[in-house]
Design a protein around this motif. Structure first.
Motif, short mmCIF file in Angstrom:
data_model
loop_
_atom_site.label_atom_id
_atom_site.label_comp_id
_atom_site.label_asym_id
_atom_site.label_seq_id
_atom_site.Cartn_x
_atom_site.Cartn_y
_atom_site.Cartn_z
N LEU A 9 0.76 -1.20 -0.07
CA LEU A 9 -0.05 0.13 0.02
C LEU A 9 0.78 1.05 0.01
O LEU A 9 0.44 2.11 -0.82
N ILE A 10 1.88 1.39 0.80
CA ILE A 10 2.85 2.41 0.96
C ILE A 10 3.56 2.48 -0.53
O ILE A 10 3.80 3.77 -0.76
N ALA A 24 3.54 8.96 1.92
CA ALA A 24 2.86 7.70 1.39
C ALA A 24 2.60 7.04 2.80
O ALA A 24 1.43 6.38 2.86
N ARG A 25 3.67 6.90 3.71
CA ARG A 25 3.18 6.41 4.85
C ARG A 25 2.25 7.09 5.91
O ARG A 25 1.31 6.26 6.23
N ARG A 26 2.26 8.32 5.74
CA ARG A 26 1.19 8.93 6.59
C ARG A 26 -0.05 8.76 5.76
O ARG A 26 -1.23 8.65 6.71
N VAL A 27 -0.37 8.88 4.78
CA VAL A 27 -1.58 8.61 3.98
C VAL A 27 -2.08 7.16 4.16
O VAL A 27 -3.04 6.90 4.55
N LEU A 31 -5.50 6.06 6.26
CA LEU A 31 -6.47 5.20 5.57
C LEU A 31 -6.75 4.12 6.44
O LEU A 31 -7.96 3.60 6.67
N LEU A 32 -5.59 3.45 6.86
CA LEU A 32 -5.98 2.24 7.81
C LEU A 32 -6.60 2.69 9.04
O LEU A 32 -7.33 1.88 9.62
N VAL A 37 -14.63 4.55 7.18
CA VAL A 37 -15.32 5.73 6.38
C VAL A 37 -14.49 6.03 5.18
O VAL A 37 -15.02 7.11 4.61
N LEU A 38 -13.45 5.85 4.91
CA LEU A 38 -12.62 6.47 4.17
C LEU A 38 -11.81 5.30 3.38
O LEU A 38 -11.87 5.24 2.05
#
Length: 197
Positions: A9-10, A24-27, A31-32, A37-38
């Motif tokens: 995913l990252i 990418a790690r923060r996103v 998401l996780l 909801v997202l």
């Protein structure tokens, strides 16, 4: 450190424009944490988009119908074609609500360094549309980069014998711009393209 699913995913998020490894790690973490909801709605939206969206066979725009909603709109002026590099440029023009004609998406620009020649772009489709007749003007709206300028000159050569007027977007001082903040190239272009008051 993380499981293979999280790392994948990252890595995939890191391929998106503007996202480096840290972003990418923060996103991914966001998401996780917001899975219900997202993440799940985003996953469904991505799947639906991948299944339904396709390029318009006439202009190259992305839409769920073919021809796209712009090409199929009878209120649009079919005699005006605005040539853009990518779909993002088309969306920018539409967001500004300044053009009521139709578009043609090239899919990039000519670039000798990247090995992109005329056959890699949607230039043949543009030539076909112009040769079919009914076009009063072709507006070249490629970016003011070396590759954008090269592409514009190539289009001018290819369309020169068509008899259809070819115009180019103006370049120079932006509205609200101050001269001391402009780069030399923009200032030089603005001076060359000056007009009477």
């Amino acid at each position: 450190m993380n499981g293979p699913e999280i790392e994948r995913l990252i890595q995939l998020l890191g391929r998106l424009p503007g996202l480096g490894p840290r972003s990418a790690r923060r996103v991914a973490l966001h998401l996780l944490k917001k899975r219900e909801v997202l993440m799940q709605p985003l996953s469904a939206a991505l799947s639906d988009a991948a299944r339904a969206i396709r390029p318009c066979t006439s202009c190259g725009n992305l839409d769920t119908v073919d021809p796209c909603s712009i090409c199929a709109d009878p209120r649009r002026d079919a005699g005006l074609i605005c040539v853009v590099e990518d779909v993002g440029d088309l969306w920018a023009m539409e967001r500004a609500k300044i053009f009521s004609g139709r578009y043609h998406v090239l899919g990039g620009t000519l670039s000798a360094l990247d090995g992109i020649g005329p056959d890699e772009l949607n230039i043949a489709g543009l030539l076909r549309r112009v040769n079919e007749g009914g076009i009063r003007e072709v507006i070249v709206a490629t970016n003011a980069t070396v590759d954008g300028q090269t592409t514009a000159h190539y289009l001018a050569e290819r369309l020169g014998d068509s008899g259809v007027p070819l115009t180019r977007l103006a370049h120079g001082v932006p509205v609200g711009g101050e001269l001391d903040w402009l780069d030399d190239g923009t200032l030089a272009t603005a001076l060359k393209a000056r007009r009477a008051l």
